[in-house]
Design a protein around this motif. Structure first.
Motif, mmCIF file in Angstrom:
data_model
loop_
_atom_site.group_PDB
_atom_site.id
_atom_site.type_symbol
_atom_site.label_atom_id
_atom_site.label_comp_id
_atom_site.label_asym_id
_atom_site.label_seq_id
_atom_site.Cartn_x
_atom_site.Cartn_y
_atom_site.Cartn_z
ATOM 1 N N GLY A 104 0.838 -1.200 0.000
ATOM 2 C CA GLY A 104 0.000 0.000 0.000
ATOM 3 C C GLY A 104 0.859 1.231 0.000
ATOM 4 O O GLY A 104 0.529 2.257 0.591
ATOM 5 N N ALA A 105 1.982 1.147 -0.679
ATOM 6 C CA ALA A 105 2.983 2.205 -0.637
ATOM 7 C C ALA A 105 3.181 2.872 -1.988
ATOM 8 O O ALA A 105 3.892 3.861 -2.092
ATOM 9 C CB ALA A 105 4.311 1.617 -0.160
ATOM 10 N N GLY A 106 2.593 2.286 -3.035
ATOM 11 C CA GLY A 106 2.858 2.795 -4.388
ATOM 12 C C GLY A 106 4.228 2.377 -4.873
ATOM 13 O O GLY A 106 4.788 2.973 -5.790
ATOM 14 N N LEU A 107 4.762 1.309 -4.264
ATOM 15 C CA LEU A 107 6.106 0.844 -4.623
ATOM 16 C C LEU A 107 6.052 -0.437 -5.459
ATOM 17 O O LEU A 107 7.089 -0.986 -5.830
ATOM 18 C CB LEU A 107 6.940 0.612 -3.365
ATOM 19 N N GLY A 108 4.843 -0.932 -5.694
ATOM 20 C CA GLY A 108 4.674 -2.094 -6.569
ATOM 21 C C GLY A 108 5.244 -3.387 -6.007
ATOM 22 O O GLY A 108 5.557 -4.307 -6.774
ATOM 23 N N THR A 186 -5.281 1.760 -3.835
ATOM 24 C CA THR A 186 -5.131 2.240 -5.221
ATOM 25 C C THR A 186 -6.510 2.469 -5.845
ATOM 26 O O THR A 186 -6.764 3.494 -6.482
ATOM 27 C CB THR A 186 -4.339 1.212 -6.059
ATOM 28 N N ARG A 187 -7.403 1.539 -5.612
ATOM 29 C CA ARG A 187 -8.751 1.636 -6.187
ATOM 30 C C ARG A 187 -9.450 2.917 -5.707
ATOM 31 O O ARG A 187 -10.022 3.671 -6.484
ATOM 32 C CB ARG A 187 -9.555 0.401 -5.751
ATOM 33 N N GLU A 188 -9.348 3.182 -4.384
ATOM 34 C CA GLU A 188 -10.002 4.368 -3.822
ATOM 35 C C GLU A 188 -9.342 5.650 -4.345
ATOM 36 O O GLU A 188 -10.023 6.625 -4.670
ATOM 37 C CB GLU A 188 -9.925 4.309 -2.295
ATOM 38 N N PHE A 221 -2.155 11.871 -8.407
ATOM 39 C CA PHE A 221 -2.759 11.335 -7.173
ATOM 40 C C PHE A 221 -2.543 12.274 -5.982
ATOM 41 O O PHE A 221 -3.300 12.237 -5.026
ATOM 42 C CB PHE A 221 -2.173 9.964 -6.820
ATOM 43 N N GLU A 222 -1.489 13.101 -6.047
ATOM 44 C CA GLU A 222 -1.208 13.974 -4.897
ATOM 45 C C GLU A 222 -2.395 14.899 -4.614
ATOM 46 O O GLU A 222 -2.720 15.177 -3.458
ATOM 47 C CB GLU A 222 0.064 14.797 -5.141
ATOM 48 N N ALA A 223 -3.049 15.377 -5.680
ATOM 49 C CA ALA A 223 -4.148 16.334 -5.503
ATOM 50 C C ALA A 223 -5.322 15.721 -4.743
ATOM 51 O O ALA A 223 -6.064 16.417 -4.058
ATOM 52 C CB ALA A 223 -4.609 16.845 -6.857
ATOM 53 N N SER A 250 4.946 8.427 -4.653
ATOM 54 C CA SER A 250 5.064 7.372 -5.659
ATOM 55 C C SER A 250 3.707 6.707 -5.878
ATOM 56 O O SER A 250 3.025 6.374 -4.903
ATOM 57 C CB SER A 250 6.082 6.318 -5.229
ATOM 58 N N GLY A 251 3.310 6.530 -7.127
ATOM 59 C CA GLY A 251 2.059 5.862 -7.459
ATOM 60 C C GLY A 251 0.903 6.477 -6.709
ATOM 61 O O GLY A 251 0.795 7.700 -6.574
ATOM 62 N N SER A 252 0.046 5.616 -6.161
ATOM 63 C CA SER A 252 -1.118 6.110 -5.419
ATOM 64 C C SER A 252 -0.794 6.295 -3.939
ATOM 65 O O SER A 252 -1.696 6.435 -3.123
ATOM 66 C CB SER A 252 -2.280 5.139 -5.621
#
Ligand SMILES: C[C@@](CO)(OP(=O)(O)O)[C@H](O)COP(=O)(O)OP(=O)(O)OC[C@H]1O[C@@H](n2ccc(N)nc2=O)[C@H](O)[C@@H]1O
Ligand SMILES: Nc1ncnc2c1ncn2[C@@H]1O[C@H](COP(=O)(O)OP(=O)(O)O)[C@@H](O)[C@H]1O
Length: 283
Positions: A104-108, A186-188, A221-223, A250-252
């Motif tokens: 859940g970190a956006g690190l894949g 990520t979905r949210e 995603f930051e916004a 990073s990512g979501s």
């Protein structure tokens, strides 16, 4: 046989369109970072393990390190094994997964484990799968999973699954990455986004010096994530205050990274004892 699945960061992430299938078209640059899990398989020659439903189960999963939510059957390394087992009727295996990469970190991390599992099985059992075929299997396991097959700096578009290689080296830059104790789904995160065309072309921006990225390279995603979790935005501010040349989520999310100039000492900073912090050199 053992392998070390690494994480990735996103350099820019523009979410351009919502598609009729509910997914989103996006563009981003994936870049590998040296935060690694350890993934090992042992072949179990005569041992097939009884599963809870009475059927024979051909794998067992042993996990250590950071916790992963969900059952063993939901783990992407198991899904990767079962996917190839269906086609190749693989021998039973014991799987050992040591998690260092936060989820859940956006690190894949999960996607990387799955892609490295496909590569590991291909090698161990001499399946003869080409890179293209491995990417095809990986893509079915997660939108960004196929990136980890080649594991080189990549421009991605479509739902994050259409790749073209890019010439970009951040070697010798240093990274300070912080993952606060916040889980972003990520979905949210996607559901809170209003897709739009980017102001600056990502491909053109990424070709500029890193010192020019701050004003142009955006993670959309930051916004939506920062207002919901202000602590994540505060980490980005702090990384800039401490001298990062470029900082972003990073990512979501929820991890945030700062890139620092080659050869300069990385700053000391206290992000709280619940945060995961990684300091190192880029690859
Ligand atoms: C958006 C990125 C950018 O790196 O986020 P991070 O996971 O890294 O944070 C990734 O491509 C994510 O890839 P991945 O995490 O594999 O996504 P998936 O499991 O396939 O999808 C999770 C959920 O996100 C949404 N989703 C995902 C990808 C996409 N292009 N559009 C979407 O709307 C869908 O609701 C999907 O059910
Ligand atoms: N091997 C795995 N490692 C981490 N997470 C996994 C794995 N297999 C399945 N998952 C699930 O995938 C979710 C997302 O994890 P991960 O891919 O590491 O994060 P992110 O999508 O933020 O980069 C986790 O919450 C977990 O339930």
């Amino acid at each position: 046989m053992i392998t070390f699945p690494n994480a990735k960061i996103n350099l820019g992430l523009n979410i351009t369109e919502k598609r009729p299938d509910g997914y989103h078209n996006l563009e981003t640059v994936f870049y590998p970072v040296p935060i690694e899990d350890a993934l090992e398989i042992h072949v179990q020659n005569n041992c097939q393990l009884p599963a809870a439903n009475g059927q024979v189960q051909k794998f067992s999963l042993h996990q250590a390190g950071l916790e992963i939510t969900g059952n063993a059957a939901d783990n992407l390394v198991v899904k990767a094994y079962l996917m190839l087992d269906k086609v190749f009727d693989l021998p039973p295996v014991d799987i050992h997964l040591y998690k260092h990469i936060p989820s859940g970190a956006g690190l894949g991390g999960g996607s990387s484990d799955a892609a490295f599992m496909l590569k590991l099985l291909n090698k161990r059992f001499e399946l003869g799968l080409t890179t293209e075929k491995l990417e095809e299997y990986a893509a079915a396991l997660g939108a960004d999973c196929a990136f980890f097959i080649n594991n080189m700096p990549t421009y991605a578009e479509g739902i994050g699954n259409l790749f073209s290689p890019i010439t970009l080296s951040l070697k010798d830059y240093q990274i300070l990455l912080v993952k606060p104790d916040i889980f972003v789904s990520t979905r949210e995160a996607f559901s809170l986004i209003k897709p739009h065309k980017p102001e600056y072309s990502l491909k053109e921006t990424i070709a500029l010096p890193v010192s020019e990225w701050k004003e142009r390279l955006v993670n959309d995603f930051e916004a939506s994530v920062f207002p919901q979790y202000p602590a994540i935005g505060e980490i980005k501010d702090e990384l800039y205050q401490k001298g990062a040349i470029y900082a972003a989520m990073s990512g979501s999310g929820s991890s945030v990274f700062g890139l620092f100039a080659p050869g300069t000492p990385l700053p000391e900073a206290d992000f709280g004892k619940e945060s995961f912090v990684f300091k190192g050199k880029m690859i």
